[in-house]
Design a protein around this motif. Structure first.
Motif, PDB file in Angstrom:
ATOM      1  N   LEU A 153     110.840  29.013 -39.062  1.00 54.16           N
ATOM      2  CA  LEU A 153     111.576  27.849 -39.546  1.00 54.16           C
ATOM      3  C   LEU A 153     112.145  28.155 -40.928  1.00 54.16           C
ATOM      4  O   LEU A 153     111.729  29.102 -41.592  1.00 54.16           O
ATOM      5  CB  LEU A 153     110.651  26.630 -39.613  1.00 54.16           C
ATOM      6  N   SER A 154     113.063  27.336 -41.382  1.00 53.58           N
ATOM      7  CA  SER A 154     113.699  27.528 -42.674  1.00 53.58           C
ATOM      8  C   SER A 154     112.751  27.136 -43.804  1.00 53.58           C
ATOM      9  O   SER A 154     112.200  26.032 -43.805  1.00 53.58           O
ATOM     10  CB  SER A 154     114.967  26.668 -42.747  1.00 53.58           C
ATOM     11  N   SER A 155     112.579  28.038 -44.778  1.00 54.18           N
ATOM     12  CA  SER A 155     111.711  27.714 -45.909  1.00 54.18           C
ATOM     13  C   SER A 155     112.305  26.569 -46.724  1.00 54.18           C
ATOM     14  O   SER A 155     111.578  25.719 -47.233  1.00 54.18           O
ATOM     15  CB  SER A 155     111.475  28.936 -46.795  1.00 54.18           C
ATOM     16  N   ARG A 156     113.626  26.520 -46.807  1.00 45.40           N
ATOM     17  CA  ARG A 156     114.283  25.427 -47.539  1.00 45.40           C
ATOM     18  C   ARG A 156     114.005  24.091 -46.866  1.00 45.40           C
ATOM     19  O   ARG A 156     113.702  23.094 -47.539  1.00 45.40           O
ATOM     20  CB  ARG A 156     115.785  25.684 -47.616  1.00 45.40           C
ATOM     21  N   ASP A 157     114.115  24.056 -45.545  1.00 44.66           N
ATOM     22  CA  ASP A 157     113.846  22.813 -44.811  1.00 44.66           C
ATOM     23  C   ASP A 157     112.394  22.377 -44.978  1.00 44.66           C
ATOM     24  O   ASP A 157     112.113  21.185 -45.152  1.00 44.66           O
ATOM     25  CB  ASP A 157     114.178  22.969 -43.325  1.00 44.66           C
ATOM     26  N   LEU A 158     111.475  23.324 -44.928  1.00 43.26           N
ATOM     27  CA  LEU A 158     110.059  22.997 -45.115  1.00 43.26           C
ATOM     28  C   LEU A 158     109.809  22.469 -46.528  1.00 43.26           C
ATOM     29  O   LEU A 158     109.081  21.492 -46.720  1.00 43.26           O
ATOM     30  CB  LEU A 158     109.184  24.222 -44.854  1.00 43.26           C
ATOM     31  N   TYR A 159     110.423  23.105 -47.507  1.00 48.84           N
ATOM     32  CA  TYR A 159     110.271  22.687 -48.899  1.00 48.84           C
ATOM     33  C   TYR A 159     110.787  21.264 -49.073  1.00 48.84           C
ATOM     34  O   TYR A 159     110.115  20.413 -49.661  1.00 48.84           O
ATOM     35  CB  TYR A 159     111.042  23.665 -49.800  1.00 48.84           C
ATOM     36  N   GLN A 160     111.982  21.002 -48.553  1.00 56.19           N
ATOM     37  CA  GLN A 160     112.580  19.671 -48.673  1.00 56.19           C
ATOM     38  C   GLN A 160     111.741  18.618 -47.949  1.00 56.19           C
ATOM     39  O   GLN A 160     111.572  17.501 -48.438  1.00 56.19           O
ATOM     40  CB  GLN A 160     114.021  19.674 -48.129  1.00 56.19           C
ATOM     41  N   ALA A 161     111.227  18.953 -46.777  1.00 52.35           N
ATOM     42  CA  ALA A 161     110.394  18.019 -46.023  1.00 52.35           C
ATOM     43  C   ALA A 161     109.112  17.702 -46.786  1.00 52.35           C
ATOM     44  O   ALA A 161     108.650  16.551 -46.805  1.00 52.35           O
ATOM     45  CB  ALA A 161     110.065  18.593 -44.641  1.00 52.35           C
ATOM     46  N   ALA A 162     108.530  18.712 -47.435  1.00 51.67           N
ATOM     47  CA  ALA A 162     107.309  18.497 -48.204  1.00 51.67           C
ATOM     48  C   ALA A 162     107.585  17.610 -49.412  1.00 51.67           C
ATOM     49  O   ALA A 162     106.791  16.728 -49.738  1.00 51.67           O
ATOM     50  CB  ALA A 162     106.717  19.840 -48.640  1.00 51.67           C
ATOM     51  N   LEU A 163     108.727  17.816 -50.065  1.00 46.33           N
ATOM     52  CA  LEU A 163     109.088  16.954 -51.190  1.00 46.33           C
ATOM     53  C   LEU A 163     109.304  15.519 -50.735  1.00 46.33           C
ATOM     54  O   LEU A 163     108.860  14.575 -51.393  1.00 46.33           O
ATOM     55  CB  LEU A 163     110.368  17.470 -51.875  1.00 46.33           C
ATOM     56  N   ALA A 164     109.974  15.353 -49.599  1.00 45.58           N
ATOM     57  CA  ALA A 164     110.220  14.013 -49.067  1.00 45.58           C
ATOM     58  C   ALA A 164     108.911  13.326 -48.699  1.00 45.58           C
ATOM     59  O   ALA A 164     108.724  12.137 -48.953  1.00 45.58           O
ATOM     60  CB  ALA A 164     111.145  14.094 -47.852  1.00 45.58           C
ATOM     61  N   ALA A 165     107.985  14.086 -48.118  1.00 45.48           N
ATOM     62  CA  ALA A 165     106.685  13.520 -47.743  1.00 45.48           C
ATOM     63  C   ALA A 165     105.909  13.118 -48.994  1.00 45.48           C
ATOM     64  O   ALA A 165     105.228  12.097 -49.009  1.00 45.48           O
ATOM     65  CB  ALA A 165     105.890  14.533 -46.917  1.00 45.48           C
ATOM     66  N   ARG A 166     106.026  13.917 -50.037  1.00 39.47           N
ATOM     67  CA  ARG A 166     105.361  13.615 -51.313  1.00 39.47           C
ATOM     68  C   ARG A 166     105.881  12.315 -51.909  1.00 39.47           C
ATOM     69  O   ARG A 166     105.109  11.460 -52.325  1.00 39.47           O
ATOM     70  CB  ARG A 166     105.659  14.724 -52.316  1.00 39.47           C
ATOM     71  N   SER A 167     107.207  12.179 -51.955  1.00 39.53           N
ATOM     72  CA  SER A 167     107.785  10.987 -52.565  1.00 39.53           C
ATOM     73  C   SER A 167     107.539   9.757 -51.692  1.00 39.53           C
ATOM     74  O   SER A 167     107.381   8.658 -52.196  1.00 39.53           O
ATOM     75  CB  SER A 167     109.274  11.169 -52.843  1.00 39.53           C
ATOM     76  N   GLY A 168     107.455   9.959 -50.384  1.00 37.14           N
ATOM     77  CA  GLY A 168     107.144   8.851 -49.479  1.00 37.14           C
ATOM     78  C   GLY A 168     105.708   8.401 -49.607  1.00 37.14           C
ATOM     79  O   GLY A 168     105.389   7.214 -49.472  1.00 37.14           O
ATOM     80  N   ALA A 169     104.809   9.336 -49.923  1.00 30.35           N
ATOM     81  CA  ALA A 169     103.384   9.002 -50.059  1.00 30.35           C
ATOM     82  C   ALA A 169     103.129   8.249 -51.357  1.00 30.35           C
ATOM     83  O   ALA A 169     102.214   7.445 -51.440  1.00 30.35           O
ATOM     84  CB  ALA A 169     102.540  10.276 -50.027  1.00 30.35           C
ATOM     85  N   GLY A 170     103.971   8.501 -52.352  1.00 32.63           N
ATOM     86  CA  GLY A 170     103.780   7.848 -53.635  1.00 32.63           C
ATOM     87  C   GLY A 170     104.422   6.475 -53.706  1.00 32.63           C
ATOM     88  O   GLY A 170     104.202   5.708 -54.627  1.00 32.63           O
ATOM     89  N   ALA A 171     105.202   6.115 -52.729  1.00 29.82           N
ATOM     90  CA  ALA A 171     105.928   4.836 -52.758  1.00 29.82           C
ATOM     91  C   ALA A 171     105.082   3.706 -52.231  1.00 29.82           C
ATOM     92  O   ALA A 171     104.137   3.792 -51.582  1.00 29.82           O
ATOM     93  CB  ALA A 171     107.203   4.940 -51.918  1.00 29.82           C
TER      94      ALA A 171
END
Length: 67
Positions: free
Chosen positions: A49-67
């Motif tokens: 899989l794309s490392s960029r896509d994984l990185y972006q997904a992890a950032l999105a999951a992080r910001s979603g968990a903090g909301a």
């Protein structure tokens, strides 16, 4: 001659993983203290899989968990 000789005939096959499973692997590595960038690259190399896509997904999951 003393010592060991290692001959690599073939590298490990990539494992098929869903994006969700791969994201979980990234998150697990980060929880163990691995930098997000390194975790994304490592999982991408294992899954194809794309490392960029994984990185972006992890950032999105992080910001979603903090909301």
């Amino acid at each position: 001659m003393k010592g060991e000789i290692v001959v690599v005939v073939e590298g490990a096959a990539r494992r098929d993983a869903s994006p969700e499973d791969a994201l979980a692997q990234v998150q697990r590595l980060v929880a163990e203290g691995v930098r997000l960038k390194d975790a994304s690259s490592e999982v991408a190399a294992l899954t194809g899989l794309s490392s960029r896509d994984l990185y972006q997904a992890a950032l999105a999951a992080r910001s979603g968990a903090g909301a």
